[in-house]
Design an enzyme around this catalytic site. Structure first.
Site, PDB file in Angstrom:
ATOM      1  N   ALA A  71       0.864  -1.170   0.000  1.00  0.00           N
ATOM      2  CA  ALA A  71       0.000   0.000   0.000  1.00  0.00           C
ATOM      3  C   ALA A  71       0.906   1.226   0.000  1.00  0.00           C
ATOM      4  CB  ALA A  71      -0.888  -0.021   1.228  1.00  0.00           C
TER       5      ALA A  71
ATOM      6  N   GLY B 247       0.641  -4.947   1.065  1.00  0.00           N
ATOM      7  CA  GLY B 247      -0.538  -5.027   0.200  1.00  0.00           C
ATOM      8  C   GLY B 247      -0.271  -5.767  -1.098  1.00  0.00           C
TER       9      GLY B 247
ATOM     10  N   GLU C 212       4.459  -5.080   7.696  1.00  0.00           N
ATOM     11  CA  GLU C 212       3.670  -4.041   8.380  1.00  0.00           C
ATOM     12  C   GLU C 212       4.072  -3.786   9.822  1.00  0.00           C
ATOM     13  OE1 GLU C 212       2.446  -6.319   6.383  1.00  0.00           O
ATOM     14  OE2 GLU C 212       1.004  -5.424   5.018  1.00  0.00           O
TER      15      GLU C 212
ATOM     16  N   GLU D  45      -0.625  -9.290  -0.234  1.00  0.00           N
ATOM     17  CA  GLU D  45      -2.048  -9.500   0.065  1.00  0.00           C
ATOM     18  C   GLU D  45      -2.897  -9.561  -1.210  1.00  0.00           C
ATOM     19  OE1 GLU D  45      -1.901  -6.182   2.834  1.00  0.00           O
ATOM     20  OE2 GLU D  45      -2.789  -7.462   4.360  1.00  0.00           O
TER      21      GLU D  45
END
Ligand code: DAK
Length: 276
Positions: free
Chosen positions: A63, A108, A131, A111
């Site tokens: 992200a 992300g 993270e 993910e």
């Protein structure tokens, strides 16, 4: 679209996240464009999707940290929901989605690849959930999907330590289905780059899926996805219903008819799927 490219090659659609300068990091605009692209896929003709990142270096480096850095709690939750909605759209997309992971798949990026049905990667791929080193939890389903894919113990180790793993380890623990190396000639020269070889392998796999009966393939995806959410007694009922749903279709009649005719040359006659 600024950050998403979509091309159709026969019955295979290729979605490319194209924000190479930021290693294809997912900001709000990328997520919005990806969602709109999925909505625009012509399900009458496209039978398998490939999701990849632009360039050789990175699939998706996570992200967008710059965008996330100033979010309030409420904005953080909204950003998480935006991502989760798109990732879930991919996961339950009616046709299979193959993640072709070229290089970094971090946070992300890891993910989003796990929201796809199948992951194949180049041999320079790096996976990880970094993270906790950034002061947050995985927020796009990482705690849930990684544990389901590789088991709770391995998922906890990877998430708590924030350790990145290379392609061979990702393959060993079952995070990826296939690792693709660049093609070299006898002189040791690279004749097909890691990305080119990866996309060839992804196209080959997607083409193999796309030539099978589309209603059956869709029903298999739904049976596996839905069945994993419930206990075995309910799961078997889900399978029974989706199995039954294949009967009386042209695919089923042609597929079984061809077999009974013993005509080995005759290919399964696959009809365009009609939305029901
Ligand atoms: N976000 C924004 N920009 C990024 C980025 C990212 N994740 N990753 C790379 N970039 C940008 C860099 O800032 C740099 O931009 P410029 O400085 O050139 O403008 C450019 O891409 C090239 O990166 P580097 O110069 O760093 O390239 P290197 O080869 O040196 O390093 C790297 C490559 C992948 C090792 C490094 O870029 C890196 O560590 N990137 C960050 C990887 C990472 O930590 N990813 C996980 C992000 S966290 C949630 C929702 C979502 C999430 C969590 C919660 N909720 C709302 C609850 C998800 C979180 C994440 O994904």
């Amino acid at each position: 679209m600024d950050y998403i490219k979509y091309e159709v090659n026969g019955a295979v659609g290729v979605i490319t996240i194209d924000r190479e300068k930021a290693l294809n990091a997912l900001n709000s605009q990328v997520l919005d464009e990806l969602s709109a692209t999925l909505d625009s896929v012509d399900l009458e003709t496209v039978r398998c999707l490939i999701l990849t990142g632009a360039g050789e270096k990175s699939f998706v480096a996570g992200a967008d940290i710059a965008e996330m850095s100033t979010l309030t709690k409420a904005e953080g939750e909204a950003f998480g929901k935006k991502g989760n909605d798109v990732f879930r759209k991919l996961e339950v997309f009616p046709i299979p989605v193959i993640a072709a992971v070229n290089g970094f798949a971090l946070g992300g990026g890891c993910e989003i690849s796990m929201s796809c049905d199948i992951r194949i990667c180049s041999d320079n791929a790096i996976f990880g959930q970094p993270e906790v080193g950034l002061g947050i939890t995985p927020g796009f389903g990482g705690t849930q999907r990684l544990a389901r894919l590789v088991g709770a113990g391995m998922a906890k180790q990877l998430i708590y330590t924030a350790r990145n793993i290379k392609a061979d380890e990702a393959y060993r623990i079952g995070l990826v289905n296939q690792v693709v190396a660049p093609e070299v000639n006898e002189a040791g020269e690279v004749v097909k780059s890691a990305k080119e070889a990866l996309m060839d392998a992804a196209m080959k796999m997607a083409g193999g899926i796309a030539k099978n009966a589309p209603i059956a393939v869709r029903n298999c995806k739904k049976a596996i996805n839905d069945g994993l959410q419930v206990d075995m007694d309910q799961a078997i009922v889900i399978e029974e219903k989706l199995f039954g749903d294949c009967f009386e279709t042209e695919d089923q009649k042609a597929g079984m008819g061809n077999f009974l005719e013993k005509d080995k040359e005759k290919k399964l006659k696959v009809v365009p799927f009609k939305n029901r």
